[in-house]
Design a protein around this motif. Structure first.
Motif, mmCIF file in Angstrom:
data_model
loop_
_atom_site.group_PDB
_atom_site.id
_atom_site.type_symbol
_atom_site.label_atom_id
_atom_site.label_comp_id
_atom_site.label_asym_id
_atom_site.label_seq_id
_atom_site.Cartn_x
_atom_site.Cartn_y
_atom_site.Cartn_z
ATOM 1 N N ILE A 135 -3.655 4.859 -13.562
ATOM 2 C CA ILE A 135 -4.229 5.986 -14.546
ATOM 3 C C ILE A 135 -5.187 6.543 -13.622
ATOM 4 N N GLU A 136 -5.995 5.686 -12.950
ATOM 5 C CA GLU A 136 -7.098 6.503 -12.064
ATOM 6 C C GLU A 136 -6.395 7.706 -11.082
ATOM 7 N N LEU A 137 -5.374 7.039 -10.670
ATOM 8 C CA LEU A 137 -4.634 7.918 -9.488
ATOM 9 C C LEU A 137 -4.076 9.134 -10.362
ATOM 10 N N TYR A 138 -3.632 8.966 -11.456
ATOM 11 C CA TYR A 138 -2.844 9.899 -12.287
ATOM 12 C C TYR A 138 -4.066 11.019 -12.587
ATOM 13 N N ILE A 139 -5.150 10.659 -13.066
ATOM 14 C CA ILE A 139 -6.151 11.453 -13.380
ATOM 15 C C ILE A 139 -6.839 12.289 -12.294
ATOM 16 N N ARG A 140 -7.109 11.563 -11.166
ATOM 17 C CA ARG A 140 -7.557 12.188 -9.836
ATOM 18 C C ARG A 140 -6.505 12.778 -9.002
ATOM 19 N N LYS A 141 -5.212 12.833 -9.723
ATOM 20 C CA LYS A 141 -3.997 13.839 -8.887
ATOM 21 C C LYS A 141 -4.079 13.390 -7.589
ATOM 22 N N ALA A 142 -3.995 12.090 -7.105
ATOM 23 C CA ALA A 142 -3.981 11.427 -5.823
ATOM 24 C C ALA A 142 -2.911 10.500 -5.869
ATOM 25 N N HIS A 143 -2.553 10.004 -4.751
ATOM 26 C CA HIS A 143 -1.622 8.964 -4.623
ATOM 27 C C HIS A 143 -1.837 7.965 -3.306
ATOM 28 N N LEU A 144 -1.549 6.630 -3.555
ATOM 29 C CA LEU A 144 -1.669 5.802 -2.576
ATOM 30 C C LEU A 144 -0.140 4.809 -2.356
ATOM 31 N N PRO A 145 0.638 5.230 -1.765
ATOM 32 C CA PRO A 145 1.918 4.957 -1.719
ATOM 33 C C PRO A 145 2.313 3.425 -1.147
ATOM 34 N N ILE A 146 1.012 3.259 -0.033
ATOM 35 C CA ILE A 146 0.966 1.856 0.446
ATOM 36 C C ILE A 146 0.641 0.735 -0.544
ATOM 37 N N THR A 147 -0.203 1.091 -1.137
ATOM 38 C CA THR A 147 -0.824 0.184 -2.416
ATOM 39 C C THR A 147 0.512 -0.328 -3.112
ATOM 40 N N PHE A 148 1.029 0.754 -3.710
ATOM 41 C CA PHE A 148 2.190 0.404 -4.658
ATOM 42 C C PHE A 148 3.110 -0.512 -4.249
ATOM 43 N N ILE A 149 3.545 -0.083 -2.748
ATOM 44 C CA ILE A 149 4.334 -0.789 -1.923
ATOM 45 C C ILE A 149 4.045 -2.442 -1.842
ATOM 46 N N VAL A 150 2.747 -2.586 -1.542
ATOM 47 C CA VAL A 150 2.242 -4.031 -1.256
ATOM 48 C C VAL A 150 2.289 -4.454 -2.621
ATOM 49 N N LEU A 151 1.706 -3.970 -3.861
ATOM 50 C CA LEU A 151 1.675 -4.526 -4.981
ATOM 51 C C LEU A 151 3.167 -4.837 -5.519
ATOM 52 N N GLY A 152 3.988 -4.226 -5.245
ATOM 53 C CA GLY A 152 5.514 -4.609 -5.466
ATOM 54 C C GLY A 152 5.896 -5.834 -4.650
ATOM 55 N N LEU A 153 5.475 -5.865 -3.564
ATOM 56 C CA LEU A 153 5.971 -6.968 -2.774
ATOM 57 C C LEU A 153 5.269 -8.503 -3.090
ATOM 58 N N ILE A 154 4.115 -8.019 -3.394
ATOM 59 C CA ILE A 154 3.303 -9.386 -4.097
ATOM 60 C C ILE A 154 4.092 -9.910 -5.279
ATOM 61 N N LEU A 155 4.314 -8.791 -6.130
ATOM 62 C CA LEU A 155 4.741 -9.081 -7.361
ATOM 63 C C LEU A 155 6.345 -9.784 -7.174
ATOM 64 N N PHE A 156 7.079 -9.377 -6.093
ATOM 65 C CA PHE A 156 8.346 -9.715 -5.906
ATOM 66 C C PHE A 156 8.140 -11.392 -5.398
ATOM 67 N N ILE A 157 7.162 -11.609 -4.594
ATOM 68 C CA ILE A 157 6.818 -12.999 -3.972
ATOM 69 C C ILE A 157 6.590 -14.015 -4.808
ATOM 70 N N ILE A 158 5.655 -13.517 -5.783
ATOM 71 C CA ILE A 158 4.948 -14.683 -6.636
ATOM 72 C C ILE A 158 6.031 -15.561 -7.108
ATOM 73 N N PRO A 159 7.096 -15.012 -8.101
ATOM 74 C CA PRO A 159 7.858 -15.949 -8.754
ATOM 75 C C PRO A 159 9.032 -16.932 -7.871
ATOM 76 N N LEU A 160 8.847 -16.423 -6.400
ATOM 77 C CA LEU A 160 9.799 -17.101 -5.734
ATOM 78 C C LEU A 160 9.215 -18.514 -5.197
ATOM 79 N N ASP A 161 10.238 -19.568 -4.907
ATOM 80 C CA ASP A 161 9.826 -20.879 -4.546
ATOM 81 C C ASP A 161 9.617 -21.106 -2.932
ATOM 82 N N THR A 162 8.438 -20.521 -2.431
ATOM 83 C CA THR A 162 8.208 -20.578 -1.105
ATOM 84 C C THR A 162 6.794 -21.205 -0.935
ATOM 85 N N PRO A 163 6.451 -21.803 0.301
ATOM 86 C CA PRO A 163 5.201 -22.444 0.489
ATOM 87 C C PRO A 163 3.900 -21.410 0.222
#
Length: 134
Positions: free
Chosen positions: A62-90
């Motif tokens: 929402i903040e980036l939508y209002i500021r008309k900016a983007h952080l592509p790496i941040t969203f990729i990293v958040l997506g990777l974190i979300l993907f890893i959290i439910p996995l059964d890894t150390p």
């Protein structure tokens, strides 16, 4: 066009929040410890972590939508974190070992994280004169 990707990411965060909390909630069972105390299963902590990340995702989008900016790496990293959290890894929290309700929750998390990663990658290829990289 890139500002709509931020709006999409906010919607993905809201769907993730609703899915983990109401549509496909995690198990409510407890693990009995040797001391006789009960403790929530791993999926409870996975749910808590995903809810916190979803709130961060919504606020950031929402903040980036209002500021008309983007952080592509941040969203990729958040997506990777979300993907890893439910996995059964150390290095992740994971879900229950037996097939339980939390496995459908993990599926929701993985699907939404995949879409989030793709939306982050797409901002590299979209052209928008009014947008700025922060």
């Amino acid at each position: 066009m890139k500002k709509y990707v931020n709006l999409l990411n906010a919607i993905l965060g809201a769907i993730l929040l609703i899915a983990v909390k109401y549509i496909s909630p995690v198990c409510t069972g407890k693990v009995l410890l040797q001391s006789g105390k009960e403790m929530p299963m791993r999926c409870h902590y996975t749910s808590t972590a995903v809810i916190l990340i979803a709130i961060i995702l919504i606020a950031l989008s929402i903040e980036l939508y209002i500021r008309k900016a983007h952080l592509p790496i941040t969203f990729i990293v958040l997506g990777l974190i979300l993907f890893i959290i439910p996995l059964d890894t150390p290095f992740s929290i994971g879900v229950c070992m037996k097939p339980m309700e939390c496995h459908s929750t993990a599926l929701w998390i993985k699907i939404i994280s995949g879409i989030l990663i793709l939306s982050g990658i797409s901002t590299f290829f979209l052209k928008d004169e009014n947008s700025k990289i922060v």
